[in-house]
Write an enzyme that holds these catalytic residues in place. Structure first.
Site, mmCIF file in Angstrom:
data_model
loop_
_atom_site.group_PDB
_atom_site.id
_atom_site.type_symbol
_atom_site.label_atom_id
_atom_site.label_comp_id
_atom_site.label_asym_id
_atom_site.label_seq_id
_atom_site.Cartn_x
_atom_site.Cartn_y
_atom_site.Cartn_z
ATOM 1 N N HIS A 61 0.805 -1.223 0.000
ATOM 2 C CA HIS A 61 0.000 0.000 0.000
ATOM 3 C C HIS A 61 0.838 1.273 0.000
ATOM 4 O O HIS A 61 0.616 2.151 -0.834
ATOM 5 C CB HIS A 61 -0.965 0.030 1.184
ATOM 6 C CG HIS A 61 -1.763 1.303 1.245
ATOM 7 N ND1 HIS A 61 -2.731 1.618 0.296
ATOM 8 C CD2 HIS A 61 -1.718 2.357 2.092
ATOM 9 C CE1 HIS A 61 -3.245 2.810 0.586
ATOM 10 N NE2 HIS A 61 -2.648 3.275 1.667
ATOM 11 N N HIS B 185 2.372 8.637 5.176
ATOM 12 C CA HIS B 185 0.975 9.012 5.368
ATOM 13 C C HIS B 185 0.208 8.161 6.376
ATOM 14 O O HIS B 185 -0.759 8.626 6.957
ATOM 15 C CB HIS B 185 0.224 9.080 4.033
ATOM 16 C CG HIS B 185 -0.215 7.778 3.474
ATOM 17 N ND1 HIS B 185 0.604 6.978 2.697
ATOM 18 C CD2 HIS B 185 -1.401 7.123 3.564
ATOM 19 C CE1 HIS B 185 -0.067 5.903 2.324
ATOM 20 N NE2 HIS B 185 -1.280 5.955 2.835
ATOM 21 N N GLU C 206 -0.951 6.759 12.403
ATOM 22 C CA GLU C 206 -2.111 5.943 12.759
ATOM 23 C C GLU C 206 -1.749 4.483 12.990
ATOM 24 O O GLU C 206 -2.233 3.852 13.901
ATOM 25 C CB GLU C 206 -3.165 6.000 11.651
ATOM 26 C CG GLU C 206 -3.995 7.236 11.664
ATOM 27 C CD GLU C 206 -5.114 7.168 10.632
ATOM 28 O OE1 GLU C 206 -5.164 6.227 9.828
ATOM 29 O OE2 GLU C 206 -5.940 8.082 10.647
ATOM 30 N N ASP C 207 -0.896 3.947 12.123
ATOM 31 C CA ASP C 207 -0.646 2.512 12.124
ATOM 32 C C ASP C 207 0.526 2.080 12.992
ATOM 33 O O ASP C 207 0.656 0.891 13.287
ATOM 34 C CB ASP C 207 -0.398 2.017 10.695
ATOM 35 C CG ASP C 207 -1.633 2.174 9.821
ATOM 36 O OD1 ASP C 207 -2.726 2.412 10.357
ATOM 37 O OD2 ASP C 207 -1.494 2.060 8.586
ATOM 38 N N ASP D 154 -3.795 7.953 -2.302
ATOM 39 C CA ASP D 154 -4.203 6.945 -1.327
ATOM 40 C C ASP D 154 -5.556 6.352 -1.724
ATOM 41 O O ASP D 154 -5.743 5.124 -1.752
ATOM 42 C CB ASP D 154 -4.258 7.600 0.057
ATOM 43 C CG ASP D 154 -4.639 6.654 1.171
ATOM 44 O OD1 ASP D 154 -4.265 5.464 1.142
ATOM 45 O OD2 ASP D 154 -5.311 7.116 2.122
#
Length: 173
Positions: free
Chosen positions: A58, A83, A87-88, A154
């Site tokens: 991704h 990006h 969050e991840d 994205d």
């Protein structure tokens, strides 16, 4: 995949990516290489629905999409590579700021669907709630062209998975 093959594959993927990046100032290229390495490390062990590595499945395709459309400025590619890290992987925005500059940290923060804060005592990243969708969209628009381009890339990649789902993904019928 055994370790030596994995390392060879990782080097080849990295080489292929940087061969696609047009020439740029050495300082910017080094910063872009650092962003690539940081994103690779932060997403290590993460997989997509189909079991493929998240970074290669991704993150890199998002950056490659920008390159394919001629968006090859270092900061645009840095934000594309980073990006999803806040969050991840719970990468602190203050660390992104220290490594990649204030503007790029703000751009990454704008792309996050969550409010990302840092505990003032421990310095650890904490997450409050998800941003309401309208706030998220307004944040992306207000953050400027680079953020908008990365978000479009994205979304294009996410849509390509719906149209042509990888084997084993939740979208396979």
């Amino acid at each position: 995949m055994n370790r030596p093959v994995q390392e060879t594959h990782d080097r080849q993927v990295r080489t292929d990516f940087f061969n696609a990046v047009p020439s740029m100032q050495q300082k910017k290229r080094v910063l872009l290489q650092h962003a690539y390495d940081e994103a690779f490390i932060r997403h290590a062990g993460q997989t997509r629905d189909d079991g493929s590595p998240y970074f290669e499945g991704h993150v890199l395709p998002v950056a490659r999409t920008l390159l394919r459309f001629g968006y090859n400025k270092a900061n645009t590619l840095i934000v594309a590579l980073l990006h999803d890290v806040s969050e991840d992987s719970w990468m602190q925005l203050s660390l992104i700021e220290r490594l990649f500059g204030h503007k790029n940290a703000r751009r990454v923060a704008a792309l996050s669907k969550s409010y990302n804060l840092e505990d003032p005592i421990s310095g650890c990243a904490t997450r409050t709630s998800k941003k309401p969708l309208d706030v998220y969209h307004e944040t992306i628009v207000a953050a400027g062209r680079t953020v908008g381009l990365v978000k479009i890339a994205d979304r294009l990649h996410n849509l390509s998975d719906l149209i042509n789902p990888p084997p084993g993904s939740r979208w396979t019928t």
